[in-house]
Design a protein around this motif. Structure first.
Motif, mmCIF file in Angstrom:
data_model
loop_
_atom_site.group_PDB
_atom_site.id
_atom_site.type_symbol
_atom_site.label_atom_id
_atom_site.label_comp_id
_atom_site.label_asym_id
_atom_site.label_seq_id
_atom_site.Cartn_x
_atom_site.Cartn_y
_atom_site.Cartn_z
ATOM 1 N N LYS A 54 0.837 -1.197 0.000
ATOM 2 C CA LYS A 54 0.000 0.000 0.000
ATOM 3 C C LYS A 54 0.880 1.260 0.000
ATOM 4 N N ASP A 55 0.387 2.293 -0.683
ATOM 5 C CA ASP A 55 1.009 3.617 -0.570
ATOM 6 C C ASP A 55 0.543 4.270 0.720
ATOM 7 N N VAL A 56 1.469 4.874 1.444
ATOM 8 C CA VAL A 56 1.142 5.532 2.708
ATOM 9 C C VAL A 56 1.593 6.985 2.632
ATOM 10 N N PHE A 57 0.640 7.882 2.837
ATOM 11 C CA PHE A 57 0.920 9.317 2.844
ATOM 12 C C PHE A 57 0.563 9.858 4.223
ATOM 13 N N LEU A 58 1.494 10.587 4.818
ATOM 14 C CA LEU A 58 1.285 11.127 6.159
ATOM 15 C C LEU A 58 1.517 12.628 6.141
ATOM 16 N N ASN A 59 0.676 13.365 6.837
ATOM 17 C CA ASN A 59 0.790 14.814 6.874
ATOM 18 C C ASN A 59 0.454 15.328 8.269
ATOM 19 N N ILE A 60 1.281 16.265 8.752
ATOM 20 C CA ILE A 60 0.991 16.972 10.000
ATOM 21 C C ILE A 60 0.341 18.292 9.624
ATOM 22 N N ALA A 61 -0.891 18.493 10.033
ATOM 23 C CA ALA A 61 -1.653 19.677 9.629
ATOM 24 C C ALA A 61 -0.981 20.944 10.148
ATOM 25 N N GLY A 62 -1.077 22.001 9.356
ATOM 26 C CA GLY A 62 -0.535 23.292 9.736
ATOM 27 C C GLY A 62 0.878 23.540 9.292
ATOM 28 N N GLY A 63 1.511 22.544 8.633
ATOM 29 C CA GLY A 63 2.881 22.723 8.177
ATOM 30 C C GLY A 63 3.920 22.618 9.269
ATOM 31 N N LEU A 64 3.557 22.099 10.435
ATOM 32 C CA LEU A 64 4.508 21.957 11.533
ATOM 33 C C LEU A 64 5.336 20.690 11.363
ATOM 34 N N ARG A 65 6.502 20.694 11.989
ATOM 35 C CA ARG A 65 7.339 19.504 12.030
ATOM 36 C C ARG A 65 7.459 19.066 13.476
ATOM 37 N N VAL A 66 7.081 17.823 13.749
ATOM 38 C CA VAL A 66 6.994 17.321 15.117
ATOM 39 C C VAL A 66 8.047 16.240 15.331
ATOM 40 N N ASN A 67 8.798 16.363 16.424
ATOM 41 C CA ASN A 67 9.808 15.366 16.798
ATOM 42 C C ASN A 67 9.466 14.665 18.107
ATOM 43 N N ASP A 68 8.354 15.020 18.722
ATOM 44 C CA ASP A 68 7.953 14.425 19.985
ATOM 45 C C ASP A 68 7.558 12.959 19.768
ATOM 46 N N PRO A 69 8.187 12.002 20.493
ATOM 47 C CA PRO A 69 7.814 10.587 20.319
ATOM 48 C C PRO A 69 6.359 10.285 20.652
ATOM 49 N N ALA A 70 5.696 11.172 21.388
ATOM 50 C CA ALA A 70 4.306 10.930 21.768
ATOM 51 C C ALA A 70 3.362 10.922 20.580
ATOM 52 N N ILE A 71 3.830 11.376 19.416
ATOM 53 C CA ILE A 71 2.966 11.401 18.240
ATOM 54 C C ILE A 71 2.857 10.023 17.595
ATOM 55 N N ASP A 72 3.678 9.061 18.020
ATOM 56 C CA ASP A 72 3.674 7.728 17.406
ATOM 57 C C ASP A 72 2.284 7.104 17.430
ATOM 58 N N LEU A 73 1.620 7.167 18.567
ATOM 59 C CA LEU A 73 0.314 6.526 18.704
ATOM 60 C C LEU A 73 -0.715 7.171 17.785
ATOM 61 N N SER A 74 -0.645 8.481 17.636
ATOM 62 C CA SER A 74 -1.566 9.179 16.742
ATOM 63 C C SER A 74 -1.287 8.817 15.287
ATOM 64 N N VAL A 75 -0.009 8.665 14.914
ATOM 65 C CA VAL A 75 0.342 8.273 13.550
ATOM 66 C C VAL A 75 -0.213 6.894 13.233
ATOM 67 N N LEU A 76 -0.013 5.948 14.129
ATOM 68 C CA LEU A 76 -0.547 4.605 13.909
ATOM 69 C C LEU A 76 -2.065 4.620 13.848
ATOM 70 N N THR A 77 -2.699 5.411 14.691
ATOM 71 C CA THR A 77 -4.160 5.498 14.692
ATOM 72 C C THR A 77 -4.672 5.996 13.345
ATOM 73 N N SER A 78 -4.048 7.017 12.791
ATOM 74 C CA SER A 78 -4.475 7.559 11.502
ATOM 75 C C SER A 78 -4.265 6.548 10.384
ATOM 76 N N ILE A 79 -3.142 5.820 10.430
ATOM 77 C CA ILE A 79 -2.870 4.816 9.399
ATOM 78 C C ILE A 79 -3.878 3.681 9.475
ATOM 79 N N ILE A 80 -4.149 3.195 10.684
ATOM 80 C CA ILE A 80 -5.138 2.115 10.850
ATOM 81 C C ILE A 80 -6.522 2.591 10.423
ATOM 82 N N SER A 81 -6.863 3.803 10.787
ATOM 83 C CA SER A 81 -8.167 4.355 10.427
ATOM 84 C C SER A 81 -8.337 4.441 8.916
ATOM 85 N N SER A 82 -7.302 4.894 8.202
ATOM 86 C CA SER A 82 -7.390 4.989 6.753
ATOM 87 C C SER A 82 -7.368 3.616 6.107
#
Length: 452
Positions: free
Chosen positions: A348-376
């Motif tokens: 599968k092609d996977v496209f990920l985007n952080i809204a607002g043009g921000l760049r995030v390095n906080d490891p706490a975003i991992d769970l949200s990234v997986l949630t969005s991928i599973i949801s899509s």
């Protein structure tokens, strides 16, 4: 009599050699050694000055006074600097071209109505600066503008005016007659910065320097420039979006964990007091591939939107595209998702985007990234009242993250009903919140919570 001495100086790093070298031994650059002529005192006629004798004191007997900080009339910039600009300090602000460095500093110079500000521009004429001032719609009688690239002339003008603050835009355009090199070279930047720093310390006048960056994103000029100044700030953001982040990289008089957030408008930069409210999009219905993360930028808790799109690939190798998130970490999370949870995304092609043009390095975003991928991938929507904050390990475990109370408080203030956390954060909660924390231990627990 003084004798002339020939030396060869690397235009890239400033390394000096008595003979010509094709390759600089310091920075490994080829063809950068330039011949310079310097005056050296004769050993027979020159007399060495005796060094000033210094006396060591116990630290308990050292007298001090509270450093005076200049209020820059900018909440975000004051926060990043640690409460204001310290007298006699030198601040270096870097960022990509067009990101808003000159706009920010001119805006600060115009808003400081109670202080005399000297704004020096080596890149724009007086008429161009006037046009930007008219666009900002800020009038000022205390902001003095000088268009010059001669650092000695700038210092002479500053000695006559004795302003409360000096802005140099930019340090790469300044030149010194004592250095036989072009503007922006390593030797020119180092020499001009050294003179400005000496002036700032002697007259106790703070100086803000604008610095260019290289194609790699690092500050242009010698690395020693960052060591010489007191504070280094980085202006970040995507020029296609309206939001900018001012991040502290080095600060001798404050914390390096502070950021300021601005919104670019047609008349200047606007400080964003509540970034979570601005960055979260307003949706009338729940959509698949979208989740909310409670992340930390510096010491500020921000709720941001993570968007993912998973679709069948039409190429021999699937695409992995990420905006605002490390692509290598995205590949790692996809491998964990397929290996530990059995979710097939290798085709599968996977496209990920952080809204607002921000760049995030906080490891706490991992769970949200997986949630969005599973949801899509499953084409199921995530409740827009759910929030996520946890790190994901290589074995599929949900790991705890620090400052969990701040994240929960921000999510509760923004009206969220549930926040998904690692079960190992449960022992660190000492308060009762209106928002319901959901503790999970693995990626499989996350999938069960989403599809039920």
């Amino acid at each position: 009599m003084a004798k002339e001495r020939k030396v060869f100086v690397c235009s890239n790093c400033g390394y000096q050699s008595s003979s010509y070298l094709g390759k600089c031994p310091e920075c490994s650059s080829w063809g950068t050694m330039e011949e310079k002529v310097t005056a050296a005192s004769s050993s027979t006629s020159a007399k060495r000055s005796e060094p000033i004798k210094q006396t060591a004191k116990p630290i308990s007997q050292i007298e001090y006074s509270e450093s005076h900080r200049l209020d820059l009339k900018d909440v975000e910039l004051n926060r990043v600097l640690g409460g204001g600009l310290v007298a006699g300090s030198v601040v270096l602000i870097g960022g990509e071209p067009g990101i808003g460095k000159s706009t920010l500093l001119l805006q600060v110079a115009l808003n400081c109505q109670s202080s005399k500000i000297l704004y020096v521009s080596g890149e724009e004429s007086l008429e161009q600066i006037k046009l930007r001032q008219l666009r900002m719609k800020i009038s000022s009688d205390t902001c003095l503008v000088l268009a010059s690239t001669d650092v000695d002339s700038v210092i002479d003008t500053a000695k006559e005016i004795l302003p409360n603050m000096i802005v140099i835009d930019s340090i790469q355009t300044m030149t010194s007659k004592e250095v036989d090199s072009f503007a922006g070279s390593i030797t020119q930047v180092r020499s001009c910065a050294d003179k400005l720093i000496d002036f700032a310390k002697y007259y106790n006048i703070p100086i803000l320097l604008v610095g260019h960056i290289t194609k790699d994103g690092t500050l242009a000029g010698p690395k020693i420039l960052e060591h010489m100044v007191d504070t280094v700030l980085q202006f970040e953001g995507d020029k296609n979006y309206g939001y900018r982040i001012l991040r502290s990289i080095k600060n001798r008089f404050g914390s390096t964990n502070e950021i300021g957030i601005y919104e670019m408008s047609s008349f200047g930069l606007i400080a964003v007091d509540n970034p979570s409210k601005v960055l979260l999009s307003q949706r009338e219905e729940s959509l698949s591939g979208v989740s909310i993360c409670a992340t930390l930028e510096g010491r500020r808790t921000i709720l941001i939107e993570t968007q993912a799109l998973v679709s069948p690939t039409y190429y021999s190798s699937p695409q992995r595209v990420s905006n605002g998130f490390d692509i290598r970490r995205l590949n790692m999370l996809l491998a964990v998702l397929e290996k530990k949870a059995g979710v097939k995304v290798s085709n599968k092609d996977v496209f990920l985007n952080i809204a607002g043009g921000l760049r995030v390095n906080d490891p706490a975003i991992d769970l949200s990234v997986l949630t969005s991928i599973i949801s899509s991938h499953q084409d199921i929507s995530v409740n827009d009242k759910y929030c996520f904050a946890a790190e994901v390990g290589l074995s599929g475990e949900i790991r705890p993250v620090p400052y969990i109370d701040r994240r929960i408080s921000e999510a509760q203030a923004m009206g969220f009903e549930k926040i998904f956390l690692s079960k190992y954060n449960k022992d660190g909660l000492f308060e009762k919140y209106k928002i319901q924390p959901v503790f999970i231990s693995s990626v499989n627990d996350l999938i069960e919570a989403l599809v039920k």
